[in-house]
Scaffold this active site. Structure first.
Site, mmCIF file in Angstrom:
data_model
loop_
_atom_site.group_PDB
_atom_site.id
_atom_site.type_symbol
_atom_site.label_atom_id
_atom_site.label_comp_id
_atom_site.label_asym_id
_atom_site.label_seq_id
_atom_site.Cartn_x
_atom_site.Cartn_y
_atom_site.Cartn_z
ATOM 1 N N PHE A 11 0.874 -1.184 -0.113
ATOM 2 C CA PHE A 11 -0.042 -0.065 0.016
ATOM 3 C C PHE A 11 0.927 1.508 0.209
ATOM 4 C CE2 PHE A 11 -2.068 2.675 3.307
ATOM 5 C CZ PHE A 11 -2.930 3.521 2.488
ATOM 6 N N GLU A 84 5.465 -7.324 7.612
ATOM 7 C CA GLU A 84 4.104 -7.762 7.864
ATOM 8 C C GLU A 84 3.538 -6.817 8.697
ATOM 9 O OE1 GLU A 84 2.524 -10.446 7.390
ATOM 10 O OE2 GLU A 84 4.037 -11.340 5.888
ATOM 11 N N GLU A 127 2.407 3.201 16.475
ATOM 12 C CA GLU A 127 1.947 2.021 17.311
ATOM 13 C C GLU A 127 3.044 1.458 18.501
ATOM 14 O OE1 GLU A 127 -0.525 -1.073 15.667
ATOM 15 O OE2 GLU A 127 -1.231 0.100 14.155
ATOM 16 N N TYR A 153 2.708 -7.197 16.384
ATOM 17 C CA TYR A 153 3.057 -6.501 15.327
ATOM 18 C C TYR A 153 3.733 -5.137 15.890
ATOM 19 C CZ TYR A 153 2.680 -2.539 12.040
ATOM 20 O OH TYR A 153 2.935 -1.494 11.307
ATOM 21 N N SER A 156 7.221 -5.981 17.328
ATOM 22 C CA SER A 156 8.179 -6.345 16.058
ATOM 23 C C SER A 156 8.681 -5.112 15.431
ATOM 24 C CB SER A 156 7.791 -7.322 15.081
ATOM 25 O OG SER A 156 6.664 -6.528 14.165
ATOM 26 N N LYS A 157 7.852 -3.988 15.422
ATOM 27 C CA LYS A 157 8.342 -2.742 14.799
ATOM 28 C C LYS A 157 9.232 -1.822 15.498
ATOM 29 C CE LYS A 157 7.027 -1.203 11.291
ATOM 30 N NZ LYS A 157 7.725 -1.401 9.960
ATOM 31 N N LYS A 192 -7.574 -3.888 6.291
ATOM 32 C CA LYS A 192 -7.585 -2.812 6.830
ATOM 33 C C LYS A 192 -9.035 -2.100 7.105
ATOM 34 C CE LYS A 192 -3.190 -3.706 7.703
ATOM 35 N NZ LYS A 192 -2.093 -3.390 6.797
ATOM 36 N N ASN A 252 -13.598 4.930 15.405
ATOM 37 C CA ASN A 252 -13.686 3.994 14.336
ATOM 38 C C ASN A 252 -15.472 4.148 14.024
ATOM 39 O OD1 ASN A 252 -11.260 2.934 14.305
ATOM 40 N ND2 ASN A 252 -11.831 1.493 15.800
ATOM 41 N N ARG A 276 -10.806 -6.748 19.210
ATOM 42 C CA ARG A 276 -9.352 -7.356 19.253
ATOM 43 C C ARG A 276 -8.633 -7.468 20.570
ATOM 44 N NH1 ARG A 276 -6.158 -3.312 15.546
ATOM 45 N NH2 ARG A 276 -6.803 -4.553 13.785
ATOM 46 N N PRO A 277 -7.970 -8.635 20.801
ATOM 47 C CA PRO A 277 -7.283 -8.860 22.024
ATOM 48 C C PRO A 277 -6.340 -7.617 22.263
ATOM 49 C CG PRO A 277 -7.572 -10.999 20.954
ATOM 50 C CD PRO A 277 -8.128 -9.835 20.255
ATOM 51 N N GLY A 278 -6.267 -6.877 23.513
ATOM 52 C CA GLY A 278 -4.984 -6.007 23.510
ATOM 53 C C GLY A 278 -5.391 -4.757 22.736
HETATM 54 P P1 NAD Z 1 1.470 -3.495 3.222
HETATM 55 O O1 NAD Z 1 1.114 -4.892 4.031
HETATM 56 O O2 NAD Z 1 0.248 -3.115 2.562
HETATM 57 O O3 NAD Z 1 2.817 -3.908 2.394
HETATM 58 C C1 NAD Z 1 3.666 -4.765 2.538
HETATM 59 C C2 NAD Z 1 4.696 -4.980 1.610
HETATM 60 O O4 NAD Z 1 5.761 -5.623 1.882
HETATM 61 C C3 NAD Z 1 3.916 -5.965 0.626
HETATM 62 O O5 NAD Z 1 4.167 -5.669 -0.718
HETATM 63 C C4 NAD Z 1 4.611 -7.155 0.691
HETATM 64 O O6 NAD Z 1 4.692 -8.369 -0.331
HETATM 65 C C5 NAD Z 1 6.079 -6.660 1.142
HETATM 66 N N1 NAD Z 1 6.876 -7.640 2.054
HETATM 67 C C6 NAD Z 1 6.317 -8.429 3.075
HETATM 68 N N2 NAD Z 1 7.365 -9.071 3.692
HETATM 69 C C7 NAD Z 1 8.159 -8.963 2.777
HETATM 70 C C8 NAD Z 1 9.532 -9.611 2.921
HETATM 71 N N3 NAD Z 1 9.910 -10.417 4.010
HETATM 72 N N4 NAD Z 1 10.486 -9.199 1.928
HETATM 73 C C9 NAD Z 1 10.207 -8.302 1.138
HETATM 74 N N5 NAD Z 1 8.942 -7.896 1.006
HETATM 75 C C10 NAD Z 1 8.009 -8.106 1.970
HETATM 76 O O7 NAD Z 1 1.865 -2.464 4.186
HETATM 77 P P2 NAD Z 1 1.788 -0.861 4.102
HETATM 78 O O8 NAD Z 1 0.339 -0.564 4.729
HETATM 79 O O9 NAD Z 1 2.004 -0.469 2.906
HETATM 80 O O10 NAD Z 1 2.935 -0.640 5.418
HETATM 81 C C11 NAD Z 1 4.119 -0.114 4.937
HETATM 82 C C12 NAD Z 1 5.031 0.093 6.023
HETATM 83 O O11 NAD Z 1 4.415 0.969 6.702
HETATM 84 C C13 NAD Z 1 5.256 -1.036 6.871
HETATM 85 O O12 NAD Z 1 6.465 -1.144 7.370
HETATM 86 C C14 NAD Z 1 4.220 -0.536 8.285
HETATM 87 O O13 NAD Z 1 4.652 -1.318 9.173
HETATM 88 C C15 NAD Z 1 4.220 0.741 8.023
HETATM 89 N N6 NAD Z 1 3.088 1.373 8.659
HETATM 90 C C16 NAD Z 1 1.866 1.349 8.017
HETATM 91 C C17 NAD Z 1 0.842 1.925 8.422
HETATM 92 C C18 NAD Z 1 -0.599 1.902 7.707
HETATM 93 O O14 NAD Z 1 -1.458 2.529 8.125
HETATM 94 N N7 NAD Z 1 -0.666 1.309 6.663
HETATM 95 C C19 NAD Z 1 0.961 2.861 9.479
HETATM 96 C C20 NAD Z 1 2.034 2.800 10.294
HETATM 97 C C21 NAD Z 1 3.362 2.128 9.622
HETATM 98 P P1 TYD Z 2 -6.535 -1.415 11.337
HETATM 99 O O1 TYD Z 2 -7.065 -0.776 10.039
HETATM 100 O O2 TYD Z 2 -6.354 -2.905 11.482
HETATM 101 O O3 TYD Z 2 -5.376 -0.622 11.761
HETATM 102 P P2 TYD Z 2 -4.431 -0.657 13.237
HETATM 103 O O4 TYD Z 2 -5.049 -1.871 14.146
HETATM 104 O O5 TYD Z 2 -3.128 -0.862 12.844
HETATM 105 O O6 TYD Z 2 -4.714 0.664 13.817
HETATM 106 O O7 TYD Z 2 -7.930 -1.027 12.423
HETATM 107 C C1 TYD Z 2 -8.051 0.656 12.753
HETATM 108 C C2 TYD Z 2 -9.160 0.752 13.805
HETATM 109 O O8 TYD Z 2 -10.306 -0.230 13.343
HETATM 110 C C3 TYD Z 2 -8.587 -0.271 15.009
HETATM 111 O O9 TYD Z 2 -9.104 0.334 16.171
HETATM 112 C C4 TYD Z 2 -9.282 -1.870 14.798
HETATM 113 C C5 TYD Z 2 -10.676 -1.274 13.957
HETATM 114 N N1 TYD Z 2 -11.188 -2.546 13.286
HETATM 115 C C6 TYD Z 2 -12.514 -2.765 13.165
HETATM 116 O O10 TYD Z 2 -13.196 -2.191 14.378
HETATM 117 N N2 TYD Z 2 -13.183 -3.780 12.522
HETATM 118 C C7 TYD Z 2 -12.224 -3.985 11.442
HETATM 119 O O11 TYD Z 2 -12.727 -5.105 10.733
HETATM 120 C C8 TYD Z 2 -10.936 -3.728 11.212
HETATM 121 C C9 TYD Z 2 -10.011 -4.559 10.236
HETATM 122 C C10 TYD Z 2 -10.581 -2.824 12.259
#
Ligand code: NAD
Ligand code: TYD
Length: 339
Positions: A11, A84, A127, A153, A156-157, A192, A252, A276-278
């Site tokens: 994404f 991940e 997070e 998650y 790990s970050k 998400k 939400n 969700r747990p936690g």
């Molecule tokens: P995403 O899950 O949409 O995409 C992750 C990408 O990484 C995928 O294309 C997947 O194929 C690739 N990938 C996974 N494991 C891999 C590996 N071992 N080697 C190579 N490629 C691998 O994630 P995203 O939402 O685009 O998030 C990107 C980054 O931003 C992540 O590090 C995430 O922790 C961070 N982040 C995301 C959000 C959010 O709201 N989406 C918020 C805060 C931080």
């Molecule tokens: P999410 O998009 O999984 O992001 P994060 O947990 O990393 O913030 O979830 C955003 C919020 O929405 C979170 O409070 C959990 C809630 N949620 C739901 O209520 N229903 C759902 O089906 C999902 C995926 C998330």
């Protein structure tokens, strides 16, 4: 300038690849992505013919592959999005998160050190700070907030962030870290909250809200995030952490109701399901550091960004329809089946 972008088929990485190729027409972008369930070549279809873009399928924790790639490409910078990224999946299978998010980050930094990369940028998350209470709207995450994680998650970050800071202190690797809030926008995988709710609403399926729906997230439009990373890798100070986000908090339930209203669907589609747990209660970013040092603030208000996002999902149905008709069905049944 040559930049290796890991996770560019996901994404935020996908949006960043588009953003950089459009903005810097003399930059070379090499995308390294393992194409897990979250990676999607359809996200990159528009740039595959661009001579400044190369795609390599591979795992960031595969040391031989990563070192070979760095030897051949000699990148100036690395921006690490590969991860991940979904909390619910980390509750089901934590091990994979440790492998990719921690070991993978370590392998990339070893390669950066060996091949003299001038900047390693780690894309992290707010997070890592844990959560804030719902009744203290005066509190925000700053870069000084202690790390205090809730899910496998986020743990790990946070571990990866500590490793990045250790490589800076011990090996003087030129690193930066950004910790952003929840992103939304085009190409967001429909596991998400926002894309899942849009897809379900369009298919007249129930919208599963965890707990009472009062948890708060600070929504960041993905293009604003790309702009912030662009500033950090070019102008940010080495060794520093920058929080990205701010001023777009919604519960939400507010998010879900906005989506239903925009799509002309009834609130009766909302289904409250087991929490969700936690579950983290509230995330909220104080962006003063990145504003003071780099002049960045989020430009897109949530009310505008959600309209743009919904329009994108309406205009690009094949992109997400393809996903939800595949293995996603098994995932959906596993997470939501007995909730
Ligand atoms: P995403 O899950 O949409 O995409 C992750 C990408 O990484 C995928 O294309 C997947 O194929 C690739 N990938 C996974 N494991 C891999 C590996 N071992 N080697 C190579 N490629 C691998 O994630 P995203 O939402 O685009 O998030 C990107 C980054 O931003 C992540 O590090 C995430 O922790 C961070 N982040 C995301 C959000 C959010 O709201 N989406 C918020 C805060 C931080
Ligand atoms: P999410 O998009 O999984 O992001 P994060 O947990 O990393 O913030 O979830 C955003 C919020 O929405 C979170 O409070 C959990 C809630 N949620 C739901 O209520 N229903 C759902 O089906 C999902 C995926 C998330």
């Amino acid at each position: 300038m040559k930049i290796i972008v890991t996770g560019g088929a996901g994404f935020i990485g996908g949006n960043f690849v588009h953003y950089m190729l459009q903005k810097y027409q003399d930059y070379k972008i090499v995308c390294l992505d393992a194409l897990t369930y979250a990676g999607n070549m359809e996200t990159l279809v528009d740039v595959m013919g661009n001579l400044n873009f190369t795609f390599i399928k591979g795992d960031i924790s595969n040391r031989d592959l990563v070192f070979e790639l760095f030897k051949n490409e000699k990148p100036d910078m690395v921006v690490n999005f590969a991860a991940e990224s979904h909390v619910d999946r980390s509750i089901e299978d934590p091990g994979l998160f440790l492998q990719t998010n921690i070991i993978g980050t370590g392998v990339l930094m070893d390669a950066c050190e060996k091949y003299g990369v001038k900047r390693f940028h780690q894309v992290s998350t707010d997070e890592v700070y844990g959560d804030l209470p719902l009744d203290r709207i005066d509190l925000f995450f700053t870069e000084q907030t202690p790390l205090h994680t809730s899910s496998p998650y986020s743990a790990s970050k946070a571990s990866a962030d500590l490793l990045v800071q250790a490589y800076y202190r011990t090996f003087h690797l030129p690193v930066t870290i950004s910790r952003c809030s929840n992103n939304y926008g085009p190409y967001h995988f429909p596991e998400k909250l926002i894309p899942l709710m849009i897809a379900n609403a369009l298919n007249d399926k129930p919208l599963p809200v965890y707990g009472n729906g009062e948890n708060v997230r600070d929504w960041l439009y993905v293009e604003d995030h790309c702009c912030a990373i662009d500033l950090i890798i070019h102008k940010g100070s080495v060794g520093e952490v920058y929080n990205i986000g701010g001023h777009n908090e919604r519960t939400n339930l507010q998010v879900v109701k906005t989506i239903l209203k925009e799509l002309g669907k009834p609130d009766s589609l909302i289904q409250y399901v087991a929490d969700r747990p936690g579950h983290d209660r509230r995330y909220a970013i104080d962006p003063r550091k990145i504003y003071n040092e780099l002049g960045w603030l989020p430009e897109t208000k949530f009310d505008d960004g959600i309209k743009l996002t919904i329009k994108w999902y309406l205009d690009n149905k094949p992109w997400w329809d393809h996903i939800i008709k595949g293995d996603y069905q098994d995932y959906y049944n596993k997470i939501y089946g007995n909730r």
